[in-house]
Design an enzyme around this catalytic site. Structure first.
Site, PDB file in Angstrom:
ATOM      1  CB  CYS A 191      16.018   6.118  -4.435  1.00  0.00           C
ATOM      2  SG  CYS A 191      15.966   7.056  -2.909  1.00  0.00           S
ATOM      3  CB  THR A 214      -0.887   0.023   1.268  1.00  0.00           C
ATOM      4  OG1 THR A 214      -0.018  -0.201   2.397  1.00  0.00           O
ATOM      5  CG2 THR A 214      -1.953  -1.044   1.227  1.00  0.00           C
ATOM      6  N   GLY A 215       2.163   1.142   0.113  1.00  0.00           N
ATOM      7  CA  GLY A 215       3.029   2.321   0.193  1.00  0.00           C
ATOM      8  C   GLY A 215       3.387   2.870  -1.175  1.00  0.00           C
ATOM      9  CB  ALA A 216       5.519   5.766  -2.137  1.00  0.00           C
ATOM     10  CB  VAL A 217       8.320   1.457  -2.890  1.00  0.00           C
ATOM     11  CG1 VAL A 217       9.062   0.380  -3.649  1.00  0.00           C
ATOM     12  CG2 VAL A 217       9.201   2.689  -2.703  1.00  0.00           C
ATOM     13  CG  HIS A 249      15.584  11.301  -5.588  1.00  0.00           C
ATOM     14  ND1 HIS A 249      14.437  11.838  -5.065  1.00  0.00           N
ATOM     15  CD2 HIS A 249      15.949  10.305  -4.719  1.00  0.00           C
ATOM     16  CE1 HIS A 249      14.116  11.206  -3.943  1.00  0.00           C
ATOM     17  NE2 HIS A 249      15.012  10.264  -3.718  1.00  0.00           N
ATOM     18  CB  SER A 252      -3.593  -2.157   4.630  1.00  0.00           C
ATOM     19  OG  SER A 252      -3.005  -0.916   4.859  1.00  0.00           O
ATOM     20  CD  GLN A 287      18.041  12.151  -1.587  1.00  0.00           C
ATOM     21  OE1 GLN A 287      19.251  12.096  -1.383  1.00  0.00           O
ATOM     22  NE2 GLN A 287      17.193  11.330  -0.991  1.00  0.00           N
ATOM     23  N   GLY A 312      10.393  10.445  -1.705  1.00  0.00           N
ATOM     24  CA  GLY A 312      11.453   9.557  -1.230  1.00  0.00           C
ATOM     25  C   GLY A 312      11.217   9.155   0.217  1.00  0.00           C
ATOM     26  CE  LYS A 371      20.660   4.747   3.551  1.00  0.00           C
ATOM     27  NZ  LYS A 371      19.235   5.077   3.568  1.00  0.00           N
TER      28      LYS A 371
HETATM   29  N1  LIG Z   1       9.790   6.170  -1.501  1.00  0.00           N
HETATM   30  C1  LIG Z   1      10.905   6.017  -2.194  1.00  0.00           C
HETATM   31  O1  LIG Z   1      11.198   6.782  -3.142  1.00  0.00           O
HETATM   32  C2  LIG Z   1      11.852   4.897  -1.879  1.00  0.00           C
HETATM   33  C3  LIG Z   1      12.923   4.675  -2.758  1.00  0.00           C
HETATM   34  C4  LIG Z   1      13.815   3.630  -2.483  1.00  0.00           C
HETATM   35  C5  LIG Z   1      13.630   2.854  -1.369  1.00  0.00           C
HETATM   36  N2  LIG Z   1      12.594   3.106  -0.523  1.00  0.00           N
HETATM   37  C6  LIG Z   1      12.430   2.233   0.637  1.00  0.00           C
HETATM   38  O2  LIG Z   1      11.305   1.394   0.394  1.00  0.00           O
HETATM   39  C7  LIG Z   1      10.659   1.087   1.635  1.00  0.00           C
HETATM   40  C8  LIG Z   1       9.199   1.512   1.536  1.00  0.00           C
HETATM   41  O3  LIG Z   1       9.149   2.908   1.332  1.00  0.00           O
HETATM   42  P1  LIG Z   1       7.820   3.704   0.910  1.00  0.00           P
HETATM   43  O4  LIG Z   1       8.302   5.027   0.487  1.00  0.00           O
HETATM   44  O5  LIG Z   1       6.989   2.904  -0.010  1.00  0.00           O
HETATM   45  O6  LIG Z   1       7.072   3.829   2.338  1.00  0.00           O
HETATM   46  P2  LIG Z   1       5.532   4.134   2.657  1.00  0.00           P
HETATM   47  O7  LIG Z   1       4.885   4.831   1.525  1.00  0.00           O
HETATM   48  O8  LIG Z   1       5.548   4.803   3.974  1.00  0.00           O
HETATM   49  O9  LIG Z   1       4.890   2.668   2.791  1.00  0.00           O
HETATM   50  C9  LIG Z   1       5.220   1.810   3.875  1.00  0.00           C
HETATM   51  C10 LIG Z   1       4.567   0.461   3.693  1.00  0.00           C
HETATM   52  O10 LIG Z   1       4.916  -0.349   4.821  1.00  0.00           O
HETATM   53  C11 LIG Z   1       3.714  -0.987   5.271  1.00  0.00           C
HETATM   54  N3  LIG Z   1       3.768  -1.367   6.692  1.00  0.00           N
HETATM   55  C12 LIG Z   1       3.773  -0.554   7.773  1.00  0.00           C
HETATM   56  N4  LIG Z   1       3.777  -1.313   8.876  1.00  0.00           N
HETATM   57  C13 LIG Z   1       3.770  -2.612   8.492  1.00  0.00           C
HETATM   58  C14 LIG Z   1       3.723  -3.863   9.174  1.00  0.00           C
HETATM   59  N5  LIG Z   1       3.681  -3.920  10.517  1.00  0.00           N
HETATM   60  N6  LIG Z   1       3.714  -5.001   8.461  1.00  0.00           N
HETATM   61  C15 LIG Z   1       3.741  -4.972   7.098  1.00  0.00           C
HETATM   62  N7  LIG Z   1       3.750  -3.806   6.394  1.00  0.00           N
HETATM   63  C16 LIG Z   1       3.760  -2.650   7.098  1.00  0.00           C
HETATM   64  C17 LIG Z   1       2.648   0.065   5.038  1.00  0.00           C
HETATM   65  O11 LIG Z   1       1.378  -0.552   5.109  1.00  0.00           O
HETATM   66  P3  LIG Z   1       0.076   0.261   5.661  1.00  0.00           P
HETATM   67  O12 LIG Z   1      -0.404   1.092   4.508  1.00  0.00           O
HETATM   68  O13 LIG Z   1      -0.860  -0.837   6.009  1.00  0.00           O
HETATM   69  O14 LIG Z   1       0.529   1.077   6.833  1.00  0.00           O
HETATM   70  C18 LIG Z   1       3.038   0.511   3.625  1.00  0.00           C
HETATM   71  O15 LIG Z   1       2.565  -0.423   2.687  1.00  0.00           O
HETATM   72  C19 LIG Z   1      11.458   1.811   2.719  1.00  0.00           C
HETATM   73  O16 LIG Z   1      12.428   0.948   3.260  1.00  0.00           O
HETATM   74  C20 LIG Z   1      12.129   2.940   1.946  1.00  0.00           C
HETATM   75  O17 LIG Z   1      13.317   3.397   2.559  1.00  0.00           O
HETATM   76  C21 LIG Z   1      11.689   4.100  -0.767  1.00  0.00           C
END
Ligand SMILES: NC(=O)c1ccc[n+]([C@@H]2O[C@H](COP(=O)([O-])OP(=O)(O)OC[C@H]3O[C@@H](n4cnc5c(N)ncnc54)[C@H](OP(=O)(O)O)[C@@H]3O)[C@@H](O)[C@H]2O)c1
Length: 332
Positions: free
Chosen positions: A126, A9-12, A239, A38, A153, A157, A210
């Site tokens: 990233c 459900t998150g951004a990625v 970015h 979720s 960035q 992100g 990193k």
């Molecule tokens: N955003 C970027 O551009 C980017 C780029 C490279 C790497 N990353 C990395 O990718 C990862 C995800 O980032 P994001 O940006 O997508 O974060 P995000 O939008 O905050 O999404 C976080 C996800 O984690 C889930 N989650 C939270 N608690 C959980 C639990 N107890 N069990 C299972 N799932 C759980 C959330 O589900 P709910 O919706 O249910 O809370 C949501 O699906 C991170 O490690 C981040 O550093 C991100």
């Protein structure tokens, strides 16, 4: 092939599901996992509703690959369960990126490293992916010894919470209210913040280190030195990085341009709508890293300077992970 997405459900995670669909990955089954908040909600895949579940040991059984898009803490918590269930875990967090038996992979650069995995493969940071995609074509001409980089960035992100923070602060300022600060260390609306991640003892942040730690593994250059400053800017997505690099022998601007133009996954920008550089808006919601303004470094006779932009949710995370999955699926 049966695929799970953890953090769907998150951004990625959302982008991963889209990438699987648009790249026509042949999936017999896709299972979506997120937090208990979720569970029971649905997401669309090829016109059907997939139900989100909690990632219990039982729910993970029978999967071949799990794409991870959760925080480091949750990644560490779920990785043993995923391995125990017999699936290969392709992780987007930084939890395992520096572990010796975990390949750190950008398929266009070091795809073959993925084959040496021990159950976990890490997707690099990233900004590091985008920078290395711009640098790798030049490194193929002559090894890169040193990089100085400044990142710009996007708020996404920091996940969906980062996007919401910029939107809500802009709205609050527009309405004459005090902007609320929750995700970033300072107000991000109409501002720049030269602080991403926690500080190390050397004065650099974890995000800045990193690029050196991960760049060394991706380029197979264990002595690579990187001096990085990471800056959060009020951009929604994609970015940008200003990169200066020093090669073992001088690479001319023309050689570098030819190499960048020929490299898969990279687009050389010389005359795009009358300009020689990309912007984050140009590169949003597509998979290529765009590279422009390649020029000599005036302070170093073996140096080159360039500007690159890439969609960090796609090539910096989701698309790169799906590419790794495809690379492995085609070879194992
Ligand atoms: N955003 C970027 O551009 C980017 C780029 C490279 C790497 N990353 C990395 O990718 C990862 C995800 O980032 P994001 O940006 O997508 O974060 P995000 O939008 O905050 O999404 C976080 C996800 O984690 C889930 N989650 C939270 N608690 C959980 C639990 N107890 N069990 C299972 N799932 C759980 C959330 O589900 P709910 O919706 O249910 O809370 C949501 O699906 C991170 O490690 C981040 O550093 C991100």
């Amino acid at each position: 092939m049966k695929i799970g997405i953890l953090g769907a459900t998150g951004a990625v995670g959302r982008q991963m599901l889209e990438c699987i669909e648009e790249r026509n990955i042949e999936a017999d089954e896709i299972r979506l996992f997120a937090s208990a908040r979720s569970a029971g909600k649905t997401m669309k895949y090829k016109g059907t509703d997939l139900v989100i579940q909690e990632a219990t040991p039982e729910a993970l059984q029978g999967l071949d690959y799990v794409l991870g898009a959760v925080s480091n803490a949750f990644s560490r918590q779920y990785a043993p369960l995923i391995k125990a269930a017999g699936a290969v875990y392709i992780d987007n967090s930084s939890a395992f990126r520096l572990e010796d038996d975990v390949p750190l992979v950008v398929p266009e650069i070091n795809g073959e490293d993925a084959l040496k995995h021990n159950g976990i493969i890490a997707n690099p940071n990233c900004s590091t992916i985008i920078t290395m995609m711009a640098a790798a074509p030049i490194a193929r001409i002559s090894p890169i010894k040193k990089i100085t980089a400044t990142t710009f960035q996007a708020v996404s992100g920091a996940g969906i919470g980062g996007l919401q923070e910029l939107n809500s602060q802009v709205q609050a300022i527009h309405d004459g209210k005090e902007p609320e600060i929750k995700v970033f260390p300072q107000q991000i609306a109409f501002n720049c913040i030269a602080e991403i991640g926690s500080y190390n003892e050397n004065g650099y942040t974890a995000e800045e280190m990193k690029m050196q730690n991960e760049g060394r593994r991706i380029l197979h250059e264990p002595e690579l030195k990187v001096n990085c400053t990471c800056v959060r800017v009020p951009v929604m997505r994609s970015h940008s990085i200003a990169v200066t690099l020093r090669t073992e022998r001088k690479v001319s601007v023309e050689e570098a341009k030819a190499a960048v133009a020929a490299f898969p996954g990279v687009r050389l920008i010389e005359d795009y709508e009358g300009r020689c550089y990309p912007t984050p808006l140009d590169t949003t919601d597509q998979d290529l890293v765009w590279v422009g303004r390649i020029r000599d470094d005036l302070t170093d006779e073996r140096g080159l300077t360039l500007w690159c932009c890439g969609d960090q949710i796609r090539k910096g995370a989701a698309s790169n992970a799906v590419q790794i999955l495809k690379y492995l699926a085609e070879r194992t």
